[in-house]
Scaffold this active site. Structure first.
Site, PDB file in Angstrom:
ATOM      1  N   SER A  80       0.817  -1.267  -0.023  1.00 37.64           N
ATOM      2  CA  SER A  80      -0.098   0.064   0.002  1.00 37.64           C
ATOM      3  C   SER A  80       0.948   1.212   0.012  1.00 37.64           C
ATOM      4  O   SER A  80       0.693   2.174  -0.640  1.00 37.64           O
ATOM      5  CB  SER A  80      -0.967   0.045   1.261  1.00 37.64           C
ATOM      6  OG  SER A  80      -1.894  -0.911   1.264  1.00 37.64           O
ATOM      7  N   TYR A  81       1.721   1.233   0.732  1.00 39.88           N
ATOM      8  CA  TYR A  81       2.707   2.423   1.010  1.00 39.88           C
ATOM      9  C   TYR A  81       3.543   2.660  -0.355  1.00 39.88           C
ATOM     10  O   TYR A  81       3.702   3.709  -0.725  1.00 39.88           O
ATOM     11  CB  TYR A  81       3.715   2.335   2.128  1.00 39.88           C
ATOM     12  CG  TYR A  81       4.478   3.135   2.524  1.00 39.88           C
ATOM     13  CD1 TYR A  81       4.392   4.638   2.528  1.00 39.88           C
ATOM     14  CD2 TYR A  81       6.076   2.912   2.579  1.00 39.88           C
ATOM     15  CE1 TYR A  81       5.240   5.526   2.938  1.00 39.88           C
ATOM     16  CE2 TYR A  81       7.027   3.774   2.766  1.00 39.88           C
ATOM     17  CZ  TYR A  81       6.639   5.403   2.934  1.00 39.88           C
ATOM     18  OH  TYR A  81       7.574   6.377   3.233  1.00 39.88           O
ATOM     19  N   VAL A  82       4.017   1.471  -0.683  1.00 33.61           N
ATOM     20  CA  VAL A  82       4.965   1.493  -2.181  1.00 33.61           C
ATOM     21  C   VAL A  82       4.196   2.020  -3.325  1.00 33.61           C
ATOM     22  O   VAL A  82       4.585   2.735  -4.049  1.00 33.61           O
ATOM     23  CB  VAL A  82       5.778   0.322  -2.415  1.00 33.61           C
ATOM     24  CG1 VAL A  82       6.436   0.289  -3.785  1.00 33.61           C
ATOM     25  CG2 VAL A  82       6.555   0.090  -1.306  1.00 33.61           C
TER      26      VAL A  82
END
Length: 251
Positions: free
Chosen positions: A157-159
């Site tokens: 999700s972050y990447v």
């Protein structure tokens, strides 16, 4: 040329987290007046502002949900009324980084991170460009992650959100360069803060061993890179992707 940004005005989103605080302190020490944006942690934001103001610089905390256009409009209305200009925008806001392996991660987790990192940067950049385009340009600095190039299991999700922000950054640099506005991105590696429950000690030790400079990044290391892009030292740099990880990406 030097890194002094005296009399410039900076907005730092996500200013109440550890990295945001360091960025605010560094820009203020270099002479900028700082608007410290926060979402929920008002007490931390105001505490940081008190420290900056006590040291003789100017910092004001302002809360907003930057994924909401109307809230961003109000934030920038305040900036224009209080300072009448904006020279530096640091898009640093993101949701807390959590680890969740695929396919257990949900689209809702992806969407939530995208709404803050990408949509927030979009709304804030649009307002900043409108101001900077009427003055003598400005600098927009987007904080990403080096995991874009070296993904780590469990952080999709972050990447994903950071990768989208990288594409947005490059395209925006092309579109607003003629207005004297520079748009760059900083990709930190692992940053040692007081809020890293997603990375246990053995993981931190492994990263340290694989880092040529032999330590983890501090928030101040990233803040110094922000200062470089905020100042005239980088006046002919735009659309750049700047990795700050002590050489870990070489491993």
């Amino acid at each position: 040329m030097h890194s002094n940004i005296d009399r410039k005005v900076a907005l730092v989103t996500g200013g109440s987290n550890d990295l945001g605080k360091a960025i605010c302190h560094t820009l203020a020490e270099a002479g900028a007046s700082v608007i410290l944006h926060y979402y929920e942690n008002k007490s931390a934001a105001e505490k940081t502002c008190r420290k900056i103001n006590k040291a003789g610089s100017t910092a004001i905390a302002s809360g907003a949900d930057i994924s909401d256009k109307d809230a961003v409009d109000l934030l920038f209305r305040f900036i224009k009324e209080r300072f009448a200009r904006l020279d530096i925008l640091v898009n640093n806001a993101h949701l807390p980084i959590t680890r969740n392996d695929f396919p257990d991660v949900t689209w809702e987790e992806h969407q939530a991170q995208i709404d803050v990192m990408l949509k927030g940067a979009f709304y804030c950049s649009r307002e900043a460009v409108a101001i900077m385009g009427k003055q003598d340009g400005g600098s927009i600095i987007n904080i990403l992650t080096s995991q874009i190039d070296h993904p780590v299991r469990g952080y999709s999700s972050y990447v994903t959100a950071a990768s989208a922000l990288a594409g947005f950054t490059r395209n925006l640099a092309v579109e607003v360069g003629g207005k004297g506005i520079r748009v760059n991105m900083i990709a930190p590696g692992f940053v040692l803060t007081g809020h890293t429950p997603h990375a246990p000690v053995h993981v931190q030790e492994a990263i340290t061993r694989a880092t040529p400079l032999g330590r983890l990044a501090t928030p101040e290391d990233i803040a110094n890179a922000v200062l470089f892009f905020a100042s005239d030292l980088s006046r002919f740099i735009t659309g750049s992707y700047f990795v700050v990880d002590g050489g870990h990406h070489l491993s």
